[in-house]
Write a protein that holds these residues in place. Sequence first.
Motif, PDB file in Angstrom:
ATOM      1  N   ASN A 183      52.306  89.754  34.661  1.00 48.40           N
ATOM      2  CA  ASN A 183      51.044  89.123  35.058  1.00 48.40           C
ATOM      3  C   ASN A 183      49.924  89.288  34.045  1.00 48.40           C
ATOM      4  OD1 ASN A 183      50.663  91.838  35.530  1.00 48.40           O
ATOM      5  ND2 ASN A 183      49.763  91.592  37.572  1.00 48.40           N
ATOM      6  N   SER A 184      50.093  90.179  33.054  1.00 49.21           N
ATOM      7  CA  SER A 184      49.074  90.314  32.006  1.00 49.21           C
ATOM      8  C   SER A 184      49.037  89.093  31.091  1.00 49.21           C
ATOM      9  CB  SER A 184      49.332  91.567  31.167  1.00 49.21           C
ATOM     10  OG  SER A 184      50.489  91.413  30.358  1.00 49.21           O
ATOM     11  N   LYS A 185      50.081  88.253  31.145  1.00 50.57           N
ATOM     12  CA  LYS A 185      50.148  87.064  30.289  1.00 50.57           C
ATOM     13  C   LYS A 185      49.473  85.842  30.914  1.00 50.57           C
ATOM     14  CE  LYS A 185      52.630  89.572  27.550  1.00 50.57           C
ATOM     15  NZ  LYS A 185      54.045  89.333  27.280  1.00 50.57           N
ATOM     16  N   LEU A 186      49.001  85.972  32.152  1.00 49.56           N
ATOM     17  CA  LEU A 186      48.351  84.848  32.828  1.00 49.56           C
ATOM     18  C   LEU A 186      46.887  84.768  32.423  1.00 49.56           C
ATOM     19  CD1 LEU A 186      49.834  85.270  36.425  1.00 49.56           C
ATOM     20  CD2 LEU A 186      50.787  84.021  34.470  1.00 49.56           C
ATOM     21  N   VAL A 187      46.440  83.591  31.973  1.00 50.21           N
ATOM     22  CA  VAL A 187      45.065  83.396  31.530  1.00 50.21           C
ATOM     23  C   VAL A 187      44.517  82.107  32.140  1.00 50.21           C
ATOM     24  CG1 VAL A 187      45.410  84.640  29.353  1.00 50.21           C
ATOM     25  CG2 VAL A 187      45.794  82.166  29.426  1.00 50.21           C
ATOM     26  N   ASP A 188      43.208  82.016  32.206  1.00 46.03           N
ATOM     27  CA  ASP A 188      42.579  80.785  32.680  1.00 46.03           C
ATOM     28  C   ASP A 188      42.582  79.713  31.598  1.00 46.03           C
ATOM     29  OD1 ASP A 188      42.007  81.820  35.221  1.00 46.03           O
ATOM     30  OD2 ASP A 188      40.136  82.717  34.524  1.00 46.03           O
ATOM     31  N   VAL A 189      42.371  80.127  30.333  1.00 45.74           N
ATOM     32  CA  VAL A 189      42.319  79.203  29.200  1.00 45.74           C
ATOM     33  C   VAL A 189      43.143  79.790  28.066  1.00 45.74           C
ATOM     34  CG1 VAL A 189      40.852  77.992  27.541  1.00 45.74           C
ATOM     35  CG2 VAL A 189      40.007  78.444  29.856  1.00 45.74           C
ATOM     36  N   LEU A 190      44.015  78.982  27.479  1.00 42.23           N
ATOM     37  CA  LEU A 190      44.815  79.462  26.363  1.00 42.23           C
ATOM     38  C   LEU A 190      43.924  79.894  25.194  1.00 42.23           C
ATOM     39  CD1 LEU A 190      47.807  76.939  26.196  1.00 42.23           C
ATOM     40  CD2 LEU A 190      47.721  79.199  27.271  1.00 42.23           C
ATOM     41  N   GLY A 191      44.364  80.925  24.498  1.00 39.86           N
ATOM     42  CA  GLY A 191      43.592  81.463  23.389  1.00 39.86           C
ATOM     43  C   GLY A 191      42.650  82.574  23.801  1.00 39.86           C
ATOM     44  N   SER A 192      42.643  82.912  25.096  1.00 43.60           N
ATOM     45  CA  SER A 192      41.714  83.918  25.601  1.00 43.60           C
ATOM     46  C   SER A 192      42.042  85.313  25.083  1.00 43.60           C
ATOM     47  CB  SER A 192      41.735  83.945  27.131  1.00 43.60           C
ATOM     48  OG  SER A 192      41.404  82.689  27.667  1.00 43.60           O
ATOM     49  N   THR A 193      43.334  85.633  24.999  1.00 44.32           N
ATOM     50  CA  THR A 193      43.738  86.998  24.653  1.00 44.32           C
ATOM     51  C   THR A 193      44.658  87.068  23.451  1.00 44.32           C
ATOM     52  OG1 THR A 193      45.684  86.932  26.113  1.00 44.32           O
ATOM     53  CG2 THR A 193      43.605  87.667  27.090  1.00 44.32           C
ATOM     54  N   PHE A 194      45.241  85.953  23.056  1.00 41.59           N
ATOM     55  CA  PHE A 194      46.284  85.985  22.029  1.00 41.59           C
ATOM     56  C   PHE A 194      46.009  84.919  20.980  1.00 41.59           C
ATOM     57  CE2 PHE A 194      50.561  85.828  20.260  1.00 41.59           C
ATOM     58  CZ  PHE A 194      50.973  87.154  20.367  1.00 41.59           C
ATOM     59  N   PRO A 195      46.109  85.251  19.694  1.00 42.04           N
ATOM     60  CA  PRO A 195      45.924  84.229  18.659  1.00 42.04           C
ATOM     61  C   PRO A 195      47.094  83.247  18.663  1.00 42.04           C
ATOM     62  CG  PRO A 195      46.633  86.285  17.666  1.00 42.04           C
ATOM     63  CD  PRO A 195      46.363  86.581  19.107  1.00 42.04           C
ATOM     64  N   LEU A 196      46.848  82.062  18.161  1.00 39.57           N
ATOM     65  CA  LEU A 196      47.857  81.010  18.141  1.00 39.57           C
ATOM     66  C   LEU A 196      48.679  81.096  16.852  1.00 39.57           C
ATOM     67  CD1 LEU A 196      49.109  78.405  19.283  1.00 39.57           C
ATOM     68  CD2 LEU A 196      47.280  77.146  18.119  1.00 39.57           C
ATOM     69  N   PRO A 197      49.979  81.348  16.954  1.00 37.40           N
ATOM     70  CA  PRO A 197      50.806  81.403  15.745  1.00 37.40           C
ATOM     71  C   PRO A 197      51.078  80.004  15.189  1.00 37.40           C
ATOM     72  CG  PRO A 197      51.758  82.683  17.550  1.00 37.40           C
ATOM     73  CD  PRO A 197      50.707  81.787  18.142  1.00 37.40           C
ATOM     74  N   VAL A 198      50.972  79.896  13.870  1.00 35.71           N
ATOM     75  CA  VAL A 198      51.262  78.642  13.172  1.00 35.71           C
ATOM     76  C   VAL A 198      52.222  78.965  12.035  1.00 35.71           C
ATOM     77  CG1 VAL A 198      50.301  76.716  11.858  1.00 35.71           C
ATOM     78  CG2 VAL A 198      48.986  77.703  13.755  1.00 35.71           C
ATOM     79  N   GLU A 199      53.401  78.352  12.054  1.00 35.52           N
ATOM     80  CA  GLU A 199      54.375  78.585  10.977  1.00 35.52           C
ATOM     81  C   GLU A 199      54.083  77.641   9.822  1.00 35.52           C
ATOM     82  OE1 GLU A 199      59.189  78.953  10.130  1.00 35.52           O
ATOM     83  OE2 GLU A 199      58.443  78.839  12.203  1.00 35.52           O
ATOM     84  N   VAL A 200      54.006  78.220   8.617  1.00 32.84           N
ATOM     85  CA  VAL A 200      53.525  77.493   7.445  1.00 32.84           C
ATOM     86  C   VAL A 200      54.480  77.691   6.273  1.00 32.84           C
ATOM     87  CG1 VAL A 200      51.581  77.191   5.859  1.00 32.84           C
ATOM     88  CG2 VAL A 200      51.159  77.913   8.213  1.00 32.84           C
ATOM     89  N   LEU A 201      54.720  76.629   5.516  1.00 33.13           N
ATOM     90  CA  LEU A 201      55.474  76.760   4.273  1.00 33.13           C
ATOM     91  C   LEU A 201      54.715  77.699   3.326  1.00 33.13           C
ATOM     92  CD1 LEU A 201      56.409  73.020   3.640  1.00 33.13           C
ATOM     93  CD2 LEU A 201      57.892  74.809   4.563  1.00 33.13           C
ATOM     94  N   PRO A 202      55.418  78.619   2.653  1.00 35.71           N
ATOM     95  CA  PRO A 202      54.717  79.588   1.798  1.00 35.71           C
ATOM     96  C   PRO A 202      53.793  78.946   0.764  1.00 35.71           C
ATOM     97  CG  PRO A 202      56.979  80.284   2.132  1.00 35.71           C
ATOM     98  CD  PRO A 202      56.861  78.916   2.751  1.00 35.71           C
ATOM     99  N   MET A 203      54.198  77.835   0.163  1.00 32.08           N
ATOM    100  CA  MET A 203      53.375  77.195  -0.868  1.00 32.08           C
ATOM    101  C   MET A 203      52.077  76.612  -0.313  1.00 32.08           C
ATOM    102  SD  MET A 203      55.142  73.440  -1.456  1.00 32.08           S
ATOM    103  CE  MET A 203      53.693  72.838  -2.276  1.00 32.08           C
ATOM    104  N   ALA A 204      52.019  76.433   1.031  1.00 35.36           N
ATOM    105  CA  ALA A 204      50.880  75.740   1.642  1.00 35.36           C
ATOM    106  C   ALA A 204      49.944  76.667   2.400  1.00 35.36           C
ATOM    107  CB  ALA A 204      51.389  74.648   2.583  1.00 35.36           C
ATOM    108  N   VAL A 205      50.110  77.981   2.273  1.00 35.64           N
ATOM    109  CA  VAL A 205      49.295  78.905   3.057  1.00 35.64           C
ATOM    110  C   VAL A 205      47.809  78.706   2.788  1.00 35.64           C
ATOM    111  CG1 VAL A 205      48.677  81.335   3.359  1.00 35.64           C
ATOM    112  CG2 VAL A 205      51.081  80.646   3.396  1.00 35.64           C
ATOM    113  N   ALA A 206      47.413  78.577   1.531  1.00 36.23           N
ATOM    114  CA  ALA A 206      45.983  78.453   1.206  1.00 36.23           C
ATOM    115  C   ALA A 206      45.375  77.157   1.754  1.00 36.23           C
ATOM    116  CB  ALA A 206      45.765  78.562  -0.309  1.00 36.23           C
ATOM    117  N   PRO A 207      45.957  75.967   1.480  1.00 35.03           N
ATOM    118  CA  PRO A 207      45.347  74.747   2.030  1.00 35.03           C
ATOM    119  C   PRO A 207      45.389  74.682   3.550  1.00 35.03           C
ATOM    120  CG  PRO A 207      47.408  74.229   0.908  1.00 35.03           C
ATOM    121  CD  PRO A 207      47.066  75.639   0.563  1.00 35.03           C
ATOM    122  N   VAL A 208      46.462  75.207   4.166  1.00 31.02           N
ATOM    123  CA  VAL A 208      46.527  75.201   5.631  1.00 31.02           C
ATOM    124  C   VAL A 208      45.458  76.134   6.203  1.00 31.02           C
ATOM    125  CG1 VAL A 208      47.925  75.831   7.635  1.00 31.02           C
ATOM    126  CG2 VAL A 208      48.945  74.519   5.769  1.00 31.02           C
TER     127      VAL A 208
END
Length: 232
Positions: free
Chosen positions: A124-149
């Motif tokens: 129940n600790s994972k239940l939130v009213d709005v996403l992003g409230s407690t946990f950052p959003l993971p984004v998978e990125v190609l290594p060469m594109a980390v800076a522009p992303v």
Amino acid sequence: MDPVKLMKQEVGQAAAAKVTSGSIVGLGTGSTTAFAIQFIGERLASGQLTDIKGIPTSFQASVLAKQHGIPLTTLDEVDRIDIAIDGADEVDPQHNLIKGGGAAHTREKVVDSLADQFIVVVDNSKLVDVLGSTFPLPVEVLPMAVAPVTRALQALGGQPELRLGVRKDGPVITDQGNMILDVKFNAISDPAALEKTLNNIPGVLENGLFVGVADVVLVGEVQGDSATVRTL
């Protein structure tokens, strides 16, 4: 037994009980899902289940499935996934999710989205009213594109941070050989729109927003020394 561990076991067992013989099963990643994999293996060993094949979403899930005697297959070899069981880092009232704490969200999204029934197992600790409230959003990125992303995410109002390894020097590398940017947003008011926007940034492989994918959410709760499971 530790009540939290007991609760995770109860949720995992409840999810494993929904698997039927002859099923192709998506096997997720994480501590609670690990118990589901264990119980599926026990049901196979006892003869309660027959003719099960699993599709793992990560190296961890593959290793656990082999340990518990679950035969594995691939998306090249099957034309369906009957049921998928996976955890989540956040769940909102509409059953939208943030996933990716284990850096496996890209494979998880492929498998979970293909399943006829996707069961989410959380406490129940994972239940939130709005996403992003407690946990950052993971984004998978190609290594060469980390800076522009990174710059593109900042332009969207996010605060990205490269995920670093634990007990190792350097960044976390996914099973696909990519890197993870954990992005803090003050609130994600429109998950569906943000999911599409992020995936349209060149260099982004996939993000951890799962919108409209979950069918059933099983929530574990600890009450004193006992654990309960309820369906959200």
